[in-house]
Design a protein around this motif. Structure first.
Motif, short mmCIF file in Angstrom:
data_model
loop_
_atom_site.label_atom_id
_atom_site.label_comp_id
_atom_site.label_asym_id
_atom_site.label_seq_id
_atom_site.Cartn_x
_atom_site.Cartn_y
_atom_site.Cartn_z
N GLY A 49 0.81 -1.21 0.00
CA GLY A 49 0.00 0.00 0.00
C GLY A 49 0.84 1.26 0.00
O GLY A 49 0.59 2.19 -0.77
N SER A 50 1.86 1.29 0.85
CA SER A 50 2.71 2.48 0.91
C SER A 50 3.53 2.65 -0.37
O SER A 50 3.72 3.78 -0.84
CB SER A 50 3.60 2.46 2.15
OG SER A 50 4.52 1.40 2.09
N LEU A 51 3.98 1.55 -0.96
CA LEU A 51 4.73 1.66 -2.22
C LEU A 51 3.85 2.17 -3.36
O LEU A 51 4.30 2.96 -4.20
CB LEU A 51 5.37 0.32 -2.58
CG LEU A 51 6.49 -0.15 -1.66
CD1 LEU A 51 6.96 -1.55 -2.06
CD2 LEU A 51 7.65 0.84 -1.65
N LEU A 52 2.59 1.74 -3.37
CA LEU A 52 1.68 2.25 -4.39
C LEU A 52 1.42 3.75 -4.18
O LEU A 52 1.38 4.52 -5.14
CB LEU A 52 0.36 1.47 -4.36
CG LEU A 52 0.42 0.04 -4.88
CD1 LEU A 52 -0.91 -0.67 -4.64
CD2 LEU A 52 0.78 0.01 -6.35
N LEU A 53 1.29 4.15 -2.95
CA LEU A 53 1.10 5.58 -2.68
C LEU A 53 2.36 6.38 -3.02
O LEU A 53 2.26 7.50 -3.54
CB LEU A 53 0.71 5.80 -1.22
CG LEU A 53 -0.77 5.59 -0.96
CD1 LEU A 53 -1.04 5.32 0.51
CD2 LEU A 53 -1.55 6.80 -1.43
N ILE A 54 3.53 5.83 -2.76
CA ILE A 54 4.77 6.50 -3.14
C ILE A 54 4.83 6.67 -4.66
O ILE A 54 5.19 7.74 -5.16
CB ILE A 54 6.00 5.74 -2.61
CG1 ILE A 54 6.11 5.92 -1.09
CG2 ILE A 54 7.28 6.19 -3.31
CD1 ILE A 54 7.12 5.01 -0.42
N ALA A 55 4.44 5.64 -5.40
CA ALA A 55 4.41 5.74 -6.87
C ALA A 55 3.46 6.85 -7.30
O ALA A 55 3.78 7.66 -8.18
CB ALA A 55 4.00 4.41 -7.47
N SER A 56 2.30 6.91 -6.68
CA SER A 56 1.33 7.95 -6.99
C SER A 56 1.88 9.34 -6.67
O SER A 56 1.70 10.29 -7.43
CB SER A 56 0.04 7.71 -6.21
OG SER A 56 -0.85 8.77 -6.34
N LEU A 57 2.57 9.44 -5.55
CA LEU A 57 3.11 10.73 -5.12
C LEU A 57 4.28 11.21 -5.98
O LEU A 57 4.63 12.39 -5.94
CB LEU A 57 3.53 10.66 -3.65
CG LEU A 57 2.36 10.63 -2.67
CD1 LEU A 57 2.84 10.20 -1.29
CD2 LEU A 57 1.66 11.98 -2.62
N THR A 58 4.88 10.33 -6.75
CA THR A 58 5.93 10.81 -7.67
C THR A 58 5.32 11.64 -8.80
O THR A 58 6.01 12.45 -9.41
CB THR A 58 6.75 9.64 -8.27
OG1 THR A 58 5.88 8.80 -9.03
CG2 THR A 58 7.45 8.85 -7.19
N ILE A 59 4.03 11.46 -9.06
CA ILE A 59 3.33 12.24 -10.08
C ILE A 59 2.64 13.45 -9.45
O ILE A 59 2.75 14.56 -9.94
CB ILE A 59 2.28 11.35 -10.83
CG1 ILE A 59 2.94 10.12 -11.42
CG2 ILE A 59 1.53 12.16 -11.87
CD1 ILE A 59 4.06 10.39 -12.41
N HIS A 60 1.92 13.22 -8.38
CA HIS A 60 1.21 14.29 -7.67
C HIS A 60 1.90 14.50 -6.32
O HIS A 60 1.41 14.03 -5.29
CB HIS A 60 -0.27 13.92 -7.48
CG HIS A 60 -0.98 13.63 -8.76
ND1 HIS A 60 -1.19 14.60 -9.72
CD2 HIS A 60 -1.51 12.51 -9.26
CE1 HIS A 60 -1.83 14.07 -10.74
NE2 HIS A 60 -2.04 12.79 -10.49
N PHE A 61 3.03 15.18 -6.34
CA PHE A 61 3.91 15.27 -5.18
C PHE A 61 3.31 16.10 -4.05
O PHE A 61 2.72 17.15 -4.25
CB PHE A 61 5.26 15.87 -5.56
CG PHE A 61 6.25 15.83 -4.44
CD1 PHE A 61 6.86 14.65 -4.09
CD2 PHE A 61 6.55 16.98 -3.73
CE1 PHE A 61 7.76 14.60 -3.04
CE2 PHE A 61 7.45 16.94 -2.69
CZ PHE A 61 8.06 15.75 -2.35
#
Length: 83
Positions: free
Chosen positions: A42-54
């Motif tokens: 879950g946290s890795l998926l959110l980190i991936a998302s946050l690389t786009i919408h920081f």
């Protein structure tokens, strides 16, 4: 907000973390392997998302959350509690 791939991935990550939290509150006996895996993915998926919408605060939180999950997984595997 547009429903792009980053938001979908982030929502999936959030969902996994909510499932892990709910599981930890309703399980009679917690399986630490599954609990920490759900939190890590879950946290890795959110980190991936946050690389786009920081967002710095969210990124810092997710990095710490992932680190805690990795430590929990390592402890579970080291103790032989991976059932």
């Amino acid at each position: 907000m547009t429903m792009d791939w980053a938001n979908i991935v982030g929502l999936l990550g959030s969902g996994l973390m909510v499932v892990a939290y709910a599981y930890s509150n309703i399980a009679r006996e917690l399986n630490f392997l599954w609990f920490n895996l759900l939190n890590l993915v879950g946290s890795l998926l959110l980190i991936a998302s946050l690389t786009i919408h920081f967002n710095l605060a969210s990124m810092a939180l997710e990095i710490v959350w992932a680190a805690i999950a990795v430590i929990g997984l390592a402890n579970t595997i080291r103790k032989g509690n991976a059932r």
